[in-house]
Write an enzyme that holds these catalytic residues in place. Sequence first.
Site, PDB file in Angstrom:
ATOM      1  CG  ASP A  38     -15.659 -25.850  -1.323  1.00 39.76           C
ATOM      2  OD1 ASP A  38     -16.342 -26.340  -0.411  1.00 39.76           O
ATOM      3  OD2 ASP A  38     -15.403 -24.630  -1.420  1.00 39.76           O
ATOM      4  CG  ASN A  44     -26.098 -18.312   0.560  1.00 37.42           C
ATOM      5  OD1 ASN A  44     -27.109 -18.436  -0.121  1.00 37.42           O
ATOM      6  ND2 ASN A  44     -25.988 -18.843   1.764  1.00 37.42           N
ATOM      7  CG  ASP A  63     -19.980 -24.429  -0.935  1.00 41.98           C
ATOM      8  OD1 ASP A  63     -19.699 -25.192   0.010  1.00 41.98           O
ATOM      9  OD2 ASP A  63     -19.295 -23.426  -1.220  1.00 41.98           O
TER      10      ASP A  63
END
Length: 310
Positions: free
Chosen positions: A183, A191, A226
């Site tokens: 992760d 982002n 992600d």
Amino acid sequence: MSDRPLHQDLVLLQEEILWYKKALEFAGIGVYKWERQKDQWHWSDKVYEIRAFGKDPQYANPVDFYDRVHPDDRAMLLAAELDCKSGIAALNVEYRFLWPSGELRWHRELANMLYDGHGQPALMCGVVIDITQEKQRMAQLALIAQTDPLTGLANRAAFDRWLDDHIPQTPDPHHAVVLAFIDLNGFKAVNDRFGHAAGDQILRQVAAGLRAHCAKQWLVARLGGDEFAVLAPTPTATLEVQRERLQQTLVTVFTQMAQEASEWAVGAAIGLSCYPRDATAAQSLLSQADAAMYAAKRTGQRIAVCDSPR
């Protein structure tokens, strides 16, 4: 009785035969027959073309044909033909066929028996179609269905299938697997600050780094968002060596990214689990790696690796 001259009927019949021949030609269909009494084959011109044989009027029994059927498909084709010739079942098979050029083609063959007045199999009539392009399109669609469109890695469906395939229901003492659940750390902040285009670029960079550094026999997948995963099969005797190798590989990938990405830098929380050491079922192995990933995330380090708790 019709007053139409016989020759007109013959002309119409010839026209119909021509139409049928043209239709078969346009459809790429070759036709053949096998006469049981003579044990003799007859191929149409299109069959010769599909099978890449030179037409020879004296070549009524092209036994060389079977030599060019793929060895793994030959027994299946012969058995299906025998069932059809015996009247047991209609023929409906697909098989690989090697052209003289070395190109491997796919052929579909369908046939059935016609019976004589005594109810005995007499004549097998069939068709041959080259389905190579159809098979290629199906393979492309299958690949698309198993590929993450953003990164080009395997997607979650492909990963789940691969995981199930490599975790046998009965534990194998000679077979082991190391699973890494990844992760990204800091991805949401990047982002949010730089936009989704920047986030997508980071995901592609992670995928490129994993592809470049992971061994070819490992499966690298994007599970969604992600989250990524790497599955590394190994002989049981080298399990710890493979676990260490996978850990070092992933640390290298994200260390290099951090050095190159400057303000876009992200880290990774990496959880490792091993079959059969930590779990003997696919989903249990994944759950163990997931739990280890959360343990790595709780350390607060940019790049952290944790093993499944034992």
